[in-house]
Design a protein around this motif. Structure first.
Motif, PDB file in Angstrom:
ATOM      1  N   ALA A   1      59.325  22.053  52.111  1.00  0.00           N
ATOM      2  CA  ALA A   1      58.153  22.906  51.959  1.00  0.00           C
ATOM      3  C   ALA A   1      58.204  23.654  50.625  1.00  0.00           C
ATOM      4  N   GLN A   2      59.416  24.094  50.246  1.00  0.00           N
ATOM      5  CA  GLN A   2      59.578  24.812  48.974  1.00  0.00           C
ATOM      6  C   GLN A   2      59.207  23.905  47.805  1.00  0.00           C
ATOM      7  N   ARG A   3      59.645  22.642  47.852  1.00  0.00           N
ATOM      8  CA  ARG A   3      59.335  21.680  46.775  1.00  0.00           C
ATOM      9  C   ARG A   3      57.830  21.438  46.691  1.00  0.00           C
ATOM     10  N   GLU A   4      57.164  21.290  47.825  1.00  0.00           N
ATOM     11  CA  GLU A   4      55.716  21.082  47.832  1.00  0.00           C
ATOM     12  C   GLU A   4      54.985  22.283  47.249  1.00  0.00           C
ATOM     13  N   MET A   5      55.471  23.489  47.558  1.00  0.00           N
ATOM     14  CA  MET A   5      54.864  24.704  46.998  1.00  0.00           C
ATOM     15  C   MET A   5      55.020  24.730  45.473  1.00  0.00           C
ATOM     16  N   GLU A   6      56.179  24.333  44.971  1.00  0.00           N
ATOM     17  CA  GLU A   6      56.406  24.306  43.523  1.00  0.00           C
ATOM     18  C   GLU A   6      55.514  23.273  42.851  1.00  0.00           C
ATOM     19  N   LEU A   7      55.331  22.113  43.479  1.00  0.00           N
ATOM     20  CA  LEU A   7      54.473  21.076  42.917  1.00  0.00           C
ATOM     21  C   LEU A   7      53.003  21.490  42.938  1.00  0.00           C
ATOM     22  N   ALA A   8      52.609  22.282  43.914  1.00  0.00           N
ATOM     23  CA  ALA A   8      51.209  22.710  44.030  1.00  0.00           C
ATOM     24  C   ALA A   8      50.890  23.938  43.186  1.00  0.00           C
ATOM     25  N   THR A   9      51.896  24.551  42.607  1.00  0.00           N
ATOM     26  CA  THR A   9      51.693  25.764  41.809  1.00  0.00           C
ATOM     27  C   THR A   9      51.506  25.382  40.343  1.00  0.00           C
ATOM     28  N   ALA A  10      50.422  25.867  39.760  1.00  0.00           N
ATOM     29  CA  ALA A  10      50.155  25.599  38.338  1.00  0.00           C
ATOM     30  C   ALA A  10      50.742  26.727  37.502  1.00  0.00           C
ATOM     31  N   ARG A  11      51.469  26.361  36.457  1.00  0.00           N
ATOM     32  CA  ARG A  11      52.042  27.346  35.553  1.00  0.00           C
ATOM     33  C   ARG A  11      51.563  27.053  34.136  1.00  0.00           C
ATOM     34  N   ALA A  12      51.207  28.116  33.430  1.00  0.00           N
ATOM     35  CA  ALA A  12      50.761  27.964  32.037  1.00  0.00           C
ATOM     36  C   ALA A  12      51.968  27.750  31.138  1.00  0.00           C
ATOM     37  N   SER A  13      51.757  26.992  30.090  1.00  0.00           N
ATOM     38  CA  SER A  13      52.839  26.731  29.138  1.00  0.00           C
ATOM     39  C   SER A  13      52.952  27.825  28.082  1.00  0.00           C
ATOM     40  N   GLN A  14      52.063  28.821  28.146  1.00  0.00           N
ATOM     41  CA  GLN A  14      52.072  29.915  27.167  1.00  0.00           C
ATOM     42  C   GLN A  14      51.624  31.203  27.837  1.00  0.00           C
ATOM     43  N   ASN A  15      51.950  32.327  27.217  1.00  0.00           N
ATOM     44  CA  ASN A  15      51.492  33.617  27.723  1.00  0.00           C
ATOM     45  C   ASN A  15      50.041  33.814  27.344  1.00  0.00           C
ATOM     46  N   GLY A  16      49.322  34.598  28.138  1.00  0.00           N
ATOM     47  CA  GLY A  16      47.925  34.860  27.822  1.00  0.00           C
ATOM     48  C   GLY A  16      47.210  35.488  28.998  1.00  0.00           C
ATOM     49  N   VAL A  17      45.892  35.555  28.863  1.00  0.00           N
ATOM     50  CA  VAL A  17      45.039  36.140  29.885  1.00  0.00           C
ATOM     51  C   VAL A  17      44.078  35.064  30.370  1.00  0.00           C
ATOM     52  N   ILE A  18      43.923  34.942  31.687  1.00  0.00           N
ATOM     53  CA  ILE A  18      42.994  33.955  32.243  1.00  0.00           C
ATOM     54  C   ILE A  18      41.572  34.426  31.960  1.00  0.00           C
ATOM     55  N   THR A  19      40.795  33.567  31.310  1.00  0.00           N
ATOM     56  CA  THR A  19      39.417  33.916  30.968  1.00  0.00           C
ATOM     57  C   THR A  19      38.393  33.142  31.793  1.00  0.00           C
ATOM     58  N   TRP A  20      38.831  32.107  32.515  1.00  0.00           N
ATOM     59  CA  TRP A  20      37.892  31.314  33.313  1.00  0.00           C
ATOM     60  C   TRP A  20      38.646  30.586  34.408  1.00  0.00           C
ATOM     61  N   LEU A  21      38.062  30.588  35.581  1.00  0.00           N
ATOM     62  CA  LEU A  21      38.553  29.799  36.706  1.00  0.00           C
ATOM     63  C   LEU A  21      37.356  29.112  37.340  1.00  0.00           C
ATOM     64  N   PRO A  22      37.500  27.852  37.750  1.00  0.00           N
ATOM     65  CA  PRO A  22      36.365  27.183  38.412  1.00  0.00           C
ATOM     66  C   PRO A  22      36.218  27.690  39.840  1.00  0.00           C
ATOM     67  N   SER A  23      35.033  27.559  40.368  1.00  0.00           N
ATOM     68  CA  SER A  23      34.829  27.936  41.776  1.00  0.00           C
ATOM     69  C   SER A  23      34.908  26.670  42.616  1.00  0.00           C
ATOM     70  N   LEU A  24      36.122  26.220  42.843  1.00  0.00           N
ATOM     71  CA  LEU A  24      36.349  24.953  43.548  1.00  0.00           C
ATOM     72  C   LEU A  24      37.090  25.158  44.861  1.00  0.00           C
ATOM     73  N   ASP A  25      36.794  26.198  45.578  1.00  0.00           N
ATOM     74  CA  ASP A  25      37.501  26.476  46.833  1.00  0.00           C
ATOM     75  C   ASP A  25      37.445  25.269  47.769  1.00  0.00           C
TER      76      ASP A  25
END
Length: 190
Positions: A1-25
């Motif tokens: 379960a831990q491995r699946e959670m890590e694979l499903a988690t998106a991580r940015a390759s750089q520091n910054g501020v999120i300016t847009w997210l899609p509404s894809l619930d």
């Protein structure tokens, strides 16, 4: 379960501020689909738009000044987009101080491009100058009077205009609107 959670988690390759997210619930994403936009606040670039009438006068590396409030930030044209859309050319501008504290994502600024430059030129602050006999003229202060003098202007920027003829260094020029007195040779000052 831990491995699946890590694979499903998106991580940015750089520091910054999120300016847009899609509404894809609840929707499935395919590999390579955009899931967020991140602004790197350590360096800013400016996207500018310019009339295509000036397209032949713009080139990469050309100096620019970006006006943020009353402050002018130096930079240069990084690239010119090849396509012209609705009579507009898009430019990407690079700032010398891309991490300036007054810059923000999506901030509207003015961009001043330098298409011609002269050193050691006589110049006056831009103002409302009169027209005498179809030629530009200024009122030059001489003691308690201002005398109209025909001048020849050269290149201009957003602050000043080059004087090719008609004025000497040290002349005091009235730059406010004097069109009501354009028919007079001289005006008494109070």
């Amino acid at each position: 379960a831990q491995r699946e959670m890590e694979l499903a988690t998106a991580r940015a390759s750089q520091n910054g501020v999120i300016t847009w997210l899609p509404s894809l619930d609840g929707q499935t994403l395919r590999r390579g689909e955009e899931i967020a936009r991140i602004a790197d606040l350590s360096v800013f670039r400016v996207e500018a738009r310019l009339s295509d009438a000036y397209a032949d006068r713009i080139a990469s590396g050309q100096p620019v000044r970006i006006q943020v409030g009353e402050e002018l930030l130096p930079g240069r044209v990084q690239s010119v987009y090849p396509a012209v859309e609705a009579g507009v050319v898009r430019l990407l501008l690079e700032l010398d101080a891309g991490d300036h504290p007054r810059l923000r994502p999506n901030l509207r600024v003015e961009a001043h491009l330098f298409v011609q430059e002269r050193t050691a030129a006589l110049k006056v602050k831009r103002g409302v100058f009169v027209s005498a006999d179809g030629r530009p003229a200024v009122f030059v202060v001489d003691g308690k009077v201002a005398r109209r003098r025909t001048v020849e202007f050269g290149i201009a920027d957003f602050e000043a205009i080059e004087v090719l003829a008609g004025l000497d260094s040290g002349d005091e020029v009235i730059t406010s609107d004097m069109n009501d007195y354009a028919h007079l040779e001289e005006v008494k000052l109070r």
